[in-house]
Motif scaffolding. Structure first.
Motif, PDB file in Angstrom:
ATOM      1  N   VAL A  29       0.836  -1.195   0.000  1.00 47.60           N
ATOM      2  CA  VAL A  29       0.000   0.000   0.000  1.00 47.60           C
ATOM      3  C   VAL A  29       0.874   1.250   0.000  1.00 47.60           C
ATOM      4  O   VAL A  29       2.042   1.222   0.386  1.00 47.60           O
ATOM      5  N   ARG A  30       0.266   2.370  -0.459  1.00 46.96           N
ATOM      6  CA  ARG A  30       0.904   3.682  -0.436  1.00 46.96           C
ATOM      7  C   ARG A  30       0.129   4.592   0.509  1.00 46.96           C
ATOM      8  O   ARG A  30      -1.101   4.574   0.523  1.00 46.96           O
ATOM      9  N   VAL A  31       0.860   5.398   1.267  1.00 48.68           N
ATOM     10  CA  VAL A  31       0.241   6.338   2.196  1.00 48.68           C
ATOM     11  C   VAL A  31       0.860   7.712   1.956  1.00 48.68           C
ATOM     12  O   VAL A  31       2.080   7.879   2.071  1.00 48.68           O
ATOM     13  N   ASP A  32       0.021   8.679   1.598  1.00 54.69           N
ATOM     14  CA  ASP A  32       0.492  10.054   1.407  1.00 54.69           C
ATOM     15  C   ASP A  32       0.781  10.641   2.785  1.00 54.69           C
ATOM     16  O   ASP A  32      -0.133  10.994   3.532  1.00 54.69           O
ATOM     17  N   ALA A  33       2.067  10.758   3.129  1.00 55.97           N
ATOM     18  CA  ALA A  33       2.458  11.163   4.481  1.00 55.97           C
ATOM     19  C   ALA A  33       1.932  12.547   4.847  1.00 55.97           C
ATOM     20  O   ALA A  33       1.552  12.791   6.006  1.00 55.97           O
ATOM     21  N   GLU A  34       1.895  13.453   3.886  1.00 58.40           N
ATOM     22  CA  GLU A  34       1.458  14.822   4.173  1.00 58.40           C
ATOM     23  C   GLU A  34      -0.034  14.893   4.474  1.00 58.40           C
ATOM     24  O   GLU A  34      -0.491  15.807   5.158  1.00 58.40           O
ATOM     25  N   LYS A  35      -0.809  13.933   3.976  1.00 58.80           N
ATOM     26  CA  LYS A  35      -2.245  13.913   4.225  1.00 58.80           C
ATOM     27  C   LYS A  35      -2.621  13.014   5.403  1.00 58.80           C
ATOM     28  O   LYS A  35      -3.811  12.925   5.741  1.00 58.80           O
ATOM     29  N   CYS A  36      -1.636  12.350   5.988  1.00 61.80           N
ATOM     30  CA  CYS A  36      -1.905  11.409   7.085  1.00 61.80           C
ATOM     31  C   CYS A  36      -0.987  11.710   8.275  1.00 61.80           C
ATOM     32  O   CYS A  36      -0.142  10.886   8.656  1.00 61.80           O
ATOM     33  N   PRO A  37      -1.119  12.889   8.874  1.00 64.02           N
ATOM     34  CA  PRO A  37      -0.197  13.286   9.949  1.00 64.02           C
ATOM     35  C   PRO A  37      -0.274  12.392  11.184  1.00 64.02           C
ATOM     36  O   PRO A  37       0.747  12.109  11.810  1.00 64.02           O
ATOM     37  N   PHE A  38      -1.490  11.942  11.544  1.00 64.02           N
ATOM     38  CA  PHE A  38      -1.630  11.093  12.729  1.00 64.02           C
ATOM     39  C   PHE A  38      -0.884   9.773  12.533  1.00 64.02           C
ATOM     40  O   PHE A  38      -0.110   9.343  13.399  1.00 64.02           O
ATOM     41  N   LEU A  39      -1.107   9.157  11.395  1.00 62.58           N
ATOM     42  CA  LEU A  39      -0.477   7.872  11.107  1.00 62.58           C
ATOM     43  C   LEU A  39       1.037   8.012  10.972  1.00 62.58           C
ATOM     44  O   LEU A  39       1.800   7.180  11.476  1.00 62.58           O
ATOM     45  N   THR A  40       1.463   9.069  10.319  1.00 61.69           N
ATOM     46  CA  THR A  40       2.897   9.309  10.150  1.00 61.69           C
ATOM     47  C   THR A  40       3.578   9.481  11.501  1.00 61.69           C
ATOM     48  O   THR A  40       4.669   8.951  11.742  1.00 61.69           O
ATOM     49  N   ASP A  41       2.917  10.201  12.408  1.00 65.15           N
ATOM     50  CA  ASP A  41       3.476  10.402  13.749  1.00 65.15           C
ATOM     51  C   ASP A  41       3.435   9.106  14.554  1.00 65.15           C
ATOM     52  O   ASP A  41       4.402   8.768  15.254  1.00 65.15           O
ATOM     53  N   LYS A  42       2.334   8.364  14.463  1.00 65.24           N
ATOM     54  CA  LYS A  42       2.182   7.122  15.243  1.00 65.24           C
ATOM     55  C   LYS A  42       3.244   6.099  14.870  1.00 65.24           C
ATOM     56  O   LYS A  42       3.794   5.404  15.733  1.00 65.24           O
ATOM     57  N   LEU A  43       3.564   6.016  13.591  1.00 66.99           N
ATOM     58  CA  LEU A  43       4.569   5.043  13.139  1.00 66.99           C
ATOM     59  C   LEU A  43       5.962   5.656  13.053  1.00 66.99           C
ATOM     60  O   LEU A  43       6.884   5.023  12.553  1.00 66.99           O
ATOM     61  N   LYS A  44       6.084   6.901  13.523  1.00 68.12           N
ATOM     62  CA  LYS A  44       7.383   7.566  13.650  1.00 68.12           C
ATOM     63  C   LYS A  44       8.110   7.653  12.309  1.00 68.12           C
ATOM     64  O   LYS A  44       9.302   7.368  12.203  1.00 68.12           O
ATOM     65  N   ILE A  45       7.369   8.057  11.295  1.00 64.75           N
ATOM     66  CA  ILE A  45       7.952   8.270   9.966  1.00 64.75           C
ATOM     67  C   ILE A  45       8.582   9.663   9.949  1.00 64.75           C
ATOM     68  O   ILE A  45       7.910  10.666  10.185  1.00 64.75           O
ATOM     69  N   TRP A  46       9.874   9.730   9.669  1.00 58.82           N
ATOM     70  CA  TRP A  46      10.573  11.014   9.728  1.00 58.82           C
ATOM     71  C   TRP A  46      11.310  11.345   8.424  1.00 58.82           C
ATOM     72  O   TRP A  46      11.832  12.451   8.261  1.00 58.82           O
ATOM     73  N   MET A  47      11.344  10.421   7.489  1.00 54.59           N
ATOM     74  CA  MET A  47      12.029  10.655   6.226  1.00 54.59           C
ATOM     75  C   MET A  47      11.242   9.968   5.117  1.00 54.59           C
ATOM     76  O   MET A  47      10.660   8.902   5.328  1.00 54.59           O
ATOM     77  N   LEU A  48      11.200  10.580   3.935  1.00 54.20           N
ATOM     78  CA  LEU A  48      10.474  10.009   2.797  1.00 54.20           C
ATOM     79  C   LEU A  48      11.423   9.823   1.624  1.00 54.20           C
ATOM     80  O   LEU A  48      12.258  10.700   1.365  1.00 54.20           O
ATOM     81  N   PRO A  49      11.327   8.667   0.938  1.00 53.18           N
ATOM     82  CA  PRO A  49      10.372   7.580   1.188  1.00 53.18           C
ATOM     83  C   PRO A  49      10.785   6.714   2.369  1.00 53.18           C
ATOM     84  O   PRO A  49      11.963   6.552   2.651  1.00 53.18           O
ATOM     85  N   THR A  50       9.788   6.157   3.042  1.00 53.89           N
ATOM     86  CA  THR A  50      10.010   5.145   4.075  1.00 53.89           C
ATOM     87  C   THR A  50       9.041   3.991   3.834  1.00 53.89           C
ATOM     88  O   THR A  50       7.848   4.224   3.596  1.00 53.89           O
ATOM     89  N   LEU A  51       9.552   2.781   3.905  1.00 60.96           N
ATOM     90  CA  LEU A  51       8.699   1.589   3.871  1.00 60.96           C
ATOM     91  C   LEU A  51       8.547   1.077   5.292  1.00 60.96           C
ATOM     92  O   LEU A  51       9.541   0.760   5.958  1.00 60.96           O
ATOM     93  N   ALA A  52       7.315   1.003   5.767  1.00 59.53           N
ATOM     94  CA  ALA A  52       7.030   0.351   7.042  1.00 59.53           C
ATOM     95  C   ALA A  52       6.756  -1.116   6.749  1.00 59.53           C
ATOM     96  O   ALA A  52       5.856  -1.447   5.971  1.00 59.53           O
ATOM     97  N   LEU A  53       7.539  -1.999   7.329  1.00 60.18           N
ATOM     98  CA  LEU A  53       7.448  -3.432   7.065  1.00 60.18           C
ATOM     99  C   LEU A  53       6.704  -4.085   8.224  1.00 60.18           C
ATOM    100  O   LEU A  53       7.184  -4.085   9.368  1.00 60.18           O
ATOM    101  N   ILE A  54       5.543  -4.626   7.910  1.00 62.35           N
ATOM    102  CA  ILE A  54       4.578  -5.034   8.933  1.00 62.35           C
ATOM    103  C   ILE A  54       4.294  -6.528   8.836  1.00 62.35           C
ATOM    104  O   ILE A  54       4.098  -7.069   7.751  1.00 62.35           O
ATOM    105  N   LYS A  55       4.287  -7.175  10.005  1.00 60.02           N
ATOM    106  CA  LYS A  55       3.884  -8.583  10.094  1.00 60.02           C
ATOM    107  C   LYS A  55       2.830  -8.724  11.185  1.00 60.02           C
ATOM    108  O   LYS A  55       3.044  -8.284  12.320  1.00 60.02           O
TER     109      LYS A  55
END
Length: 219
Positions: A119-145
């Motif tokens: 999936v793709r997530v527009d970081a600028e339009k998803c501030p809550f999610l970006t903060d919750k997953l501690k995304i600080w640099m773009l591009p970033t892939l969050a690898l989830i299991k």
């Protein structure tokens, strides 16, 4: 000289023993196959057919759940998209060149590795999610299991530090952590180029979990 000759002879004997053992193993397997009767062959076919049907059913279920392509998801959709998924790769992006490079490779891998949701997530339009997953640099892939963020690929550092890396380089990085199934293009990752990025919440550069963490990052 005599000692060297003895050592050489011992080495040759060991090689002959190993070759003989391999040959015997092959002979035994060939003999087993040659002596299979019709019932044995029918059972082998049935097991193979059952395995293929199970694999086909799983593939259909993955496709039904949105696997097989790189899809955009909004912040409010993200949590439901993660539910009950074994493997998810989430690309946090913005409209810039590095993120477009990452998208190119992810589109290829998403079509090939239907076992994983991309999936793709527009970081600028998803501030809550970006903060919750501690995304600080773009591009970033969050690898989830299983609804837990296990690792990140931050920028291109793990991929050789260049923007012209091969899709196989990203595939090796992802397969090394079990986020996609291994194939011919994702074997034997080069340690100099493929590194795990582990981050903690204290300095926004490392993210590390403890045993007290919740079962899901998305509750």
């Amino acid at each position: 000289m005599a000692h060297q000759a003895i050592m050489q002879q011992a080495l040759e004997n060991k090689l002959l023993e190993a070759a003989s053992a391999i040959e015997q193993s092959i002979d035994d397997e060939m003999h087993r196959l040659e002596t299979l009767d019709e019932d044995d062959l029918d059972k082998l076919r049935e097991r193979r057919l059952a395995a293929l049907k199970k694999q086909q059913a799983k593939r259909k279920e993955w496709l039904r759940r949105g696997h097989g392509e790189l899809r955009d998801v909004e912040e409010k959709e993200f949590f439901n998209e993660m539910r009950n998924e074994e493997r998810v790769i989430a690309h946090f992006y913005r409209n810039n060149w590095p993120c477009k490079v990452m998208d190119k490779h992810l589109n290829i891998l998403a079509a090939k590795h239907v076992e994983t949701k991309f999936v793709r997530v527009d970081a600028e339009k998803c501030p809550f999610l970006t903060d919750k997953l501690k995304i600080w640099m773009l591009p970033t892939l969050a690898l989830i299991k299983s609804e837990k963020v296990i690792d990140y690929v931050v920028g291109f550092d793990d991929l050789g530090g260049v923007d012209d890396f091969e899709t196989s380089t990203l595939a090796m990085r992802l397969s090394a952590g079990g986020f996609i199934f291994e194939d011919d293009n994702s074997r034997k990752p080069q340690q100099s180029n493929i590194r795990k990025t582990v981050r903690t919440a204290t300095d926004h550069s490392v993210y590390k979990r403890t045993e007290s963490d919740e079962d899901s990052d998305f509750d």
